[in-house]
Design a protein around this motif. Structure first.
Motif, PDB file in Angstrom:
ATOM      1  N   ASN A   1       2.969  13.818   2.180  1.00  0.00           N
ATOM      2  CA  ASN A   1       4.116  14.420   2.836  1.00  0.00           C
ATOM      3  C   ASN A   1       4.681  15.548   1.962  1.00  0.00           C
ATOM      4  O   ASN A   1       4.457  15.597   0.760  1.00  0.00           O
ATOM      5  CB  ASN A   1       5.169  13.340   3.117  1.00  0.00           C
ATOM      6  CG  ASN A   1       5.902  13.624   4.412  1.00  0.00           C
ATOM      7  OD1 ASN A   1       6.134  14.777   4.776  1.00  0.00           O
ATOM      8  ND2 ASN A   1       6.273  12.572   5.112  1.00  0.00           N
TER       9      ASN A   1
ATOM     10  N   LYS B   1       0.862   5.702  -0.795  1.00  0.00           N
ATOM     11  CA  LYS B   1      -0.062   6.834  -0.947  1.00  0.00           C
ATOM     12  C   LYS B   1       0.345   7.731  -2.094  1.00  0.00           C
ATOM     13  O   LYS B   1       1.519   7.955  -2.355  1.00  0.00           O
ATOM     14  CB  LYS B   1      -0.175   7.616   0.354  1.00  0.00           C
ATOM     15  CG  LYS B   1       1.116   8.230   0.859  1.00  0.00           C
ATOM     16  CD  LYS B   1       0.874   8.811   2.238  1.00  0.00           C
ATOM     17  CE  LYS B   1       2.119   8.890   3.073  1.00  0.00           C
ATOM     18  NZ  LYS B   1       2.896  10.094   2.879  1.00  0.00           N
TER      19      LYS B   1
ATOM     20  N   PRO C   1       7.840  16.630   0.877  1.00  0.00           N
ATOM     21  CA  PRO C   1       8.799  16.570  -0.239  1.00  0.00           C
ATOM     22  C   PRO C   1       8.129  16.356  -1.593  1.00  0.00           C
ATOM     23  O   PRO C   1       8.573  16.911  -2.604  1.00  0.00           O
ATOM     24  CB  PRO C   1       9.686  15.378   0.122  1.00  0.00           C
ATOM     25  CG  PRO C   1       9.596  15.275   1.596  1.00  0.00           C
ATOM     26  CD  PRO C   1       8.218  15.716   1.962  1.00  0.00           C
TER      27      PRO C   1
ATOM     28  N   SER D   1       0.842  -1.199   0.000  1.00  0.00           N
ATOM     29  CA  SER D   1       0.000   0.000   0.000  1.00  0.00           C
ATOM     30  C   SER D   1       0.874   1.245   0.000  1.00  0.00           C
ATOM     31  O   SER D   1       1.742   1.392   0.857  1.00  0.00           O
ATOM     32  CB  SER D   1      -0.903   0.000   1.223  1.00  0.00           C
ATOM     33  OG  SER D   1      -1.796  -1.081   1.133  1.00  0.00           O
TER      34      SER D   1
ATOM     35  N   ASP E   1       4.489   8.929  -2.699  1.00  0.00           N
ATOM     36  CA  ASP E   1       5.399   9.474  -1.695  1.00  0.00           C
ATOM     37  C   ASP E   1       6.649   8.599  -1.508  1.00  0.00           C
ATOM     38  O   ASP E   1       7.489   8.889  -0.663  1.00  0.00           O
ATOM     39  CB  ASP E   1       4.679   9.655  -0.356  1.00  0.00           C
ATOM     40  CG  ASP E   1       4.005  11.016  -0.281  1.00  0.00           C
ATOM     41  OD1 ASP E   1       3.856  11.651  -1.332  1.00  0.00           O
ATOM     42  OD2 ASP E   1       3.639  11.441   0.830  1.00  0.00           O
ATOM     43  N   TRP E   2       6.759   7.525  -2.237  1.00  0.00           N
ATOM     44  CA  TRP E   2       7.962   6.670  -2.290  1.00  0.00           C
ATOM     45  C   TRP E   2       8.214   5.808  -1.062  1.00  0.00           C
ATOM     46  O   TRP E   2       9.261   5.184  -0.961  1.00  0.00           O
ATOM     47  CB  TRP E   2       9.227   7.464  -2.600  1.00  0.00           C
ATOM     48  CG  TRP E   2       9.253   8.098  -3.947  1.00  0.00           C
ATOM     49  CD1 TRP E   2       9.513   9.398  -4.230  1.00  0.00           C
ATOM     50  CD2 TRP E   2       9.049   7.473  -5.231  1.00  0.00           C
ATOM     51  NE1 TRP E   2       9.456   9.632  -5.579  1.00  0.00           N
ATOM     52  CE2 TRP E   2       9.177   8.466  -6.212  1.00  0.00           C
ATOM     53  CE3 TRP E   2       8.747   6.173  -5.629  1.00  0.00           C
ATOM     54  CZ2 TRP E   2       9.020   8.203  -7.576  1.00  0.00           C
ATOM     55  CZ3 TRP E   2       8.591   5.910  -6.993  1.00  0.00           C
ATOM     56  CH2 TRP E   2       8.742   6.924  -7.928  1.00  0.00           C
ATOM     57  N   TYR E   3       7.326   5.817  -0.076  1.00  0.00           N
ATOM     58  CA  TYR E   3       7.493   4.837   1.003  1.00  0.00           C
ATOM     59  C   TYR E   3       6.124   4.268   1.331  1.00  0.00           C
ATOM     60  O   TYR E   3       5.108   4.944   1.170  1.00  0.00           O
ATOM     61  CB  TYR E   3       8.143   5.452   2.249  1.00  0.00           C
ATOM     62  CG  TYR E   3       7.436   6.683   2.772  1.00  0.00           C
ATOM     63  CD1 TYR E   3       6.380   6.581   3.665  1.00  0.00           C
ATOM     64  CD2 TYR E   3       7.824   7.963   2.358  1.00  0.00           C
ATOM     65  CE1 TYR E   3       5.725   7.706   4.134  1.00  0.00           C
ATOM     66  CE2 TYR E   3       7.173   9.085   2.810  1.00  0.00           C
ATOM     67  CZ  TYR E   3       6.128   8.945   3.704  1.00  0.00           C
ATOM     68  OH  TYR E   3       5.467  10.065   4.156  1.00  0.00           O
ATOM     69  N   LYS E   4       6.117   3.027   1.799  1.00  0.00           N
ATOM     70  CA  LYS E   4       4.851   2.350   2.061  1.00  0.00           C
ATOM     71  C   LYS E   4       4.065   3.087   3.134  1.00  0.00           C
ATOM     72  O   LYS E   4       4.630   3.509   4.141  1.00  0.00           O
ATOM     73  CB  LYS E   4       5.138   0.921   2.524  1.00  0.00           C
ATOM     74  CG  LYS E   4       4.015  -0.030   2.246  1.00  0.00           C
ATOM     75  CD  LYS E   4       4.215  -1.336   2.975  1.00  0.00           C
ATOM     76  CE  LYS E   4       3.287  -1.385   4.165  1.00  0.00           C
ATOM     77  NZ  LYS E   4       3.416  -2.627   4.904  1.00  0.00           N
ATOM     78  N   SER E   5       2.769   3.239   2.946  1.00  0.00           N
ATOM     79  CA  SER E   5       1.980   3.944   3.943  1.00  0.00           C
ATOM     80  C   SER E   5       0.488   3.696   3.761  1.00  0.00           C
ATOM     81  O   SER E   5       0.000   3.580   2.646  1.00  0.00           O
ATOM     82  CB  SER E   5       2.249   5.450   3.832  1.00  0.00           C
ATOM     83  OG  SER E   5       1.374   6.156   4.678  1.00  0.00           O
ATOM     84  N   TYR E   6      -0.204   3.611   4.898  1.00  0.00           N
ATOM     85  CA  TYR E   6      -1.663   3.527   4.880  1.00  0.00           C
ATOM     86  C   TYR E   6      -2.292   4.872   5.268  1.00  0.00           C
ATOM     87  O   TYR E   6      -3.491   4.957   5.450  1.00  0.00           O
ATOM     88  CB  TYR E   6      -2.147   2.470   5.874  1.00  0.00           C
ATOM     89  CG  TYR E   6      -2.061   1.039   5.382  1.00  0.00           C
ATOM     90  CD1 TYR E   6      -3.111   0.467   4.672  1.00  0.00           C
ATOM     91  CD2 TYR E   6      -0.947   0.257   5.642  1.00  0.00           C
ATOM     92  CE1 TYR E   6      -3.055  -0.846   4.243  1.00  0.00           C
ATOM     93  CE2 TYR E   6      -0.884  -1.063   5.221  1.00  0.00           C
ATOM     94  CZ  TYR E   6      -1.943  -1.608   4.520  1.00  0.00           C
ATOM     95  OH  TYR E   6      -1.889  -2.902   4.088  1.00  0.00           O
ATOM     96  N   ALA E   7      -1.451   5.910   5.444  1.00  0.00           N
ATOM     97  CA  ALA E   7      -1.976   7.202   5.887  1.00  0.00           C
ATOM     98  C   ALA E   7      -2.588   7.926   4.688  1.00  0.00           C
ATOM     99  O   ALA E   7      -1.978   7.999   3.641  1.00  0.00           O
ATOM    100  CB  ALA E   7      -0.847   8.038   6.469  1.00  0.00           C
TER     101      ALA E   7
ATOM    102  N   LYS F   1       6.524   0.204  -5.735  1.00  0.00           N
ATOM    103  CA  LYS F   1       6.479   1.672  -5.812  1.00  0.00           C
ATOM    104  C   LYS F   1       6.903   2.204  -7.190  1.00  0.00           C
ATOM    105  O   LYS F   1       6.669   3.359  -7.514  1.00  0.00           O
ATOM    106  CB  LYS F   1       7.331   2.296  -4.709  1.00  0.00           C
ATOM    107  CG  LYS F   1       8.826   2.024  -4.802  1.00  0.00           C
ATOM    108  CD  LYS F   1       9.552   2.689  -3.632  1.00  0.00           C
ATOM    109  CE  LYS F   1      11.057   2.438  -3.668  1.00  0.00           C
ATOM    110  NZ  LYS F   1      11.432   1.014  -3.494  1.00  0.00           N
TER     111      LYS F   1
ATOM    112  N   ARG G   1      -2.744  10.895   3.996  1.00  0.00           N
ATOM    113  CA  ARG G   1      -2.283  12.284   3.944  1.00  0.00           C
ATOM    114  C   ARG G   1      -0.880  12.310   3.353  1.00  0.00           C
ATOM    115  O   ARG G   1      -0.065  11.435   3.619  1.00  0.00           O
ATOM    116  CB  ARG G   1      -2.319  12.922   5.338  1.00  0.00           C
ATOM    117  CG  ARG G   1      -1.559  12.149   6.352  1.00  0.00           C
ATOM    118  CD  ARG G   1      -1.722  12.719   7.745  1.00  0.00           C
ATOM    119  NE  ARG G   1      -0.749  12.055   8.602  1.00  0.00           N
ATOM    120  CZ  ARG G   1      -0.898  10.824   9.074  1.00  0.00           C
ATOM    121  NH1 ARG G   1      -1.982  10.128   8.815  1.00  0.00           N
ATOM    122  NH2 ARG G   1       0.038  10.266   9.808  1.00  0.00           N
TER     123      ARG G   1
END
Lengths: 421, 94
Positions: free
Chosen positions: A311, A258, A313, A256, A301-307, A418, A309
């Motif tokens: 970032n 974002k 950069p 997952s 955003d280049w990193y795994k996340s379930y948020a 990604k 929202r």
């Protein structure tokens, strides 16, 4: 449900708009259904609609943990196109585009589909060769595709930055039938049409667990009680792995991530196409909404996340890409930006397939491209659930393709989720 | 911005780093079955919550790190060098 037509518009205009009925019901859940679709996004709602419409399966529920249109349905840049190359993908997305072309009539709901052309810029002879190959493959399959030289491009879109000496614009690959649509209207249109055919849309109904019996899923525990389904479909992009593990099915070829999108203040008509720019590590796509806002986005955003929202950069990256290609946007103000959680798969292609549980079906892995796929996704997922076997177009869009070595990797990026932008 | 406390360089913005992926994958032996290799290369737990993941300090010391981070809140619990022997060196030098 009152049909939208000229007669009803005039009648209600004379009656103070008092005779419109609500668009879809808010029913209490029944104890059991023929099919339960988990996920009330565009794909879930479309699946329910086509189950009822194409397959006459009307005892259907759509479970949505929040409200319909509140997940990724409302977190995208609304681009619709079918410029795919791999077998299976191009037929699938072309069918989707054809469904889009008639969707407003089909649903009796104006989804504001606007075929304003998708213009993908290229900046080197190599990029031109590469995109020519893809667009020629599209033409061979009967999809519209063309190349614009610099002269045509300058005439059509005069205010791009044609003086960038590092990445000069050489021309563009164009799909004229592509464009965009109003995302909310698609969710509401499918919900209204499905509800009219008898589908129960259950909002604020979160799935909390499954009860297994004889290898099948017998019932679903939800925040609105226990619901039984003879057949169950997952259509919960972003959270597929969570449900998959809730059903004790182990791992999936999905991560997952974002993806952010941005909307500016409204300005006068500036851009009449969808413009895509991808070079030198940048990735940027932009269009102008009917309200006048510039709607645009870039990379993950280049990193795994379930948020849900974004970032900062990536905000900067996207702003830099915007300035590189569209310097006239320099002083425009951003109204809002948001992030949606994507199922990024190991080869960048989706899943519409059966699962190890015989009454469970999977619709997942839409990467960056879920919005445009919605109609065909619903069409073929409904077909799979009703007929128990996948249509030819989606016969390899399953979980076994990795072990068989028949990955559907449009980009050739390899097993790194990604990278499949 | 996520701040990652690199054991070699100190606390830096995450934009100095690049995300690798799941740090808990154990690759099977070379003669293992296709099923095991498929599982290791393509299938992921995709945890919602705290997970161990690799990051490369690509615009810094270029070392690979194992970061324990929540995929929901982005909070970081621990950062260690990837290589177990380097972990020992870092701990001994504290």
């Amino acid at each position: 449900m009152t049909k939208f037509n000229a007669w009803n518009v005039i009648k209600n205009g004379l009656n103070g708009q008092s005779y419109w009925t609500r668009q879809w019901r808010d029913p209490e859940p029944k104890s059991s259904y023929d099919v339960v679709i988990i996920g009330g996004g565009l794909h879930g709602l479309a699946t329910a609609y086509y189950l009822a419409k194409n397959h006459n399966i009307k005892n259907v529920a759509v479970l949505e943990k929040g409200w319909i249109g509140g997940g990724n349905a409302g977190r995208n840049t609304t681009i619709v196109r079918s410029n795919y190359m791999m077998p299976g993908n191009h037929e699938f997305y072309e069918h989707s585009l054809k469904l889009w072309e008639n969707l407003s009539h089909e649903l009796n709901y104006n989804v504001m589909f606007s075929q304003r052309a998708h213009v993908s810029l290229f900046h080197s002879p190599g990029a031109k060769d590469s995109v020519s190959r893809i667009y020629n493959i599209m033409r061979l399959h009967g999809t519209d595709a063309e190349l614009w030289d610099l002269k045509t491009l300058k005439k059509k879109i005069p205010h791009l930055n044609y003086h960038n000496s590092r990445f000069p614009i050489l021309g563009a690959a164009v799909q004229k039938r592509a464009g965009n649509a109003r995302h909310d209207a698609v969710a509401w249109g499918y919900a209204r049409a499905a509800d009219t055919l008898g589908v129960d849309i259950l909002q604020n109904c979160e799935v909390t667990g499954f009860t297994r019996k004889n290898g099948n899923i017998e019932s679903i525990q939800t925040s609105k009680g226990i619901i039984k389904g003879k057949k169950i479909g997952f259509a919960v992009a972003g959270n597929t792995s969570v449900l998959w593990q809730m059903a004790e099915l182990g791992n999936l070829p999905i991560e997952s991530h974002k993806l952010q999108a941005f909307v500016s203040e409204a300005v006068k008509p500036l851009l009449d196409q969808v413009v895509v720019y991808g070079v030198g590590g940048a990735h940027f796509y932009i269009s102008q909404s009917d309200k006048g806002s510039m709607v645009f986005g870039g990379d993950l955003d280049w990193y795994k996340s379930y948020a849900q929202r974004g970032n900062l950069p990536m905000v900067q990256d996207v702003a830099e890409a915007a300035m590189a290609i569209f310097p006239s946007l320099g002083r425009i103000r951003l109204l809002r930006h948001w992030a949606g959680v994507m199922d990024m798969t190991m080869d960048g292609s989706f899943f519409i397939c059966k699962t190890p549980i015989s009454n469970l079906y999977l619709n997942a892995g839409w990467n960056y491209g879920g919005f445009k796929a919605s109609p065909a996704s619903g069409w073929y997922f409904a077909d799979l659930i009703a007929n128990e076997s996948p249509h030819n177009y989606v016969q390899n869009h399953n979980l076994e393709r990795f072990e068989k070595g028949i990955n559907i990797d449009e980009r050739g990026a390899g097993p790194d989720p990604k990278l499949h932008g | 911005m996520i701040r990652i406390n690199c054991p070699y360089c100190g606390e830096r913005d995450h934009s100095e780093f690049s995300y690798g992926g799941d740090a808990t994958i154990n690759y099977p032996s070379l003669d293992a079955s296709e099923k095991e290799w498929t599982e290791a290369i393509f299938f992921r737990k995709n945890i919602k919550g705290y997970q161990f993941e690799t990051w490369h300090h690509s615009n810094g010391c270029r070392m690979w790190l194992v970061v324990e981070r929540s995929t929901v809140t982005h909070e970081i619990k621990s950062v260690k060098p990837c290589h177990p022997n380097l972990q020992k060196v870092v701990e001994n030098n504290k």
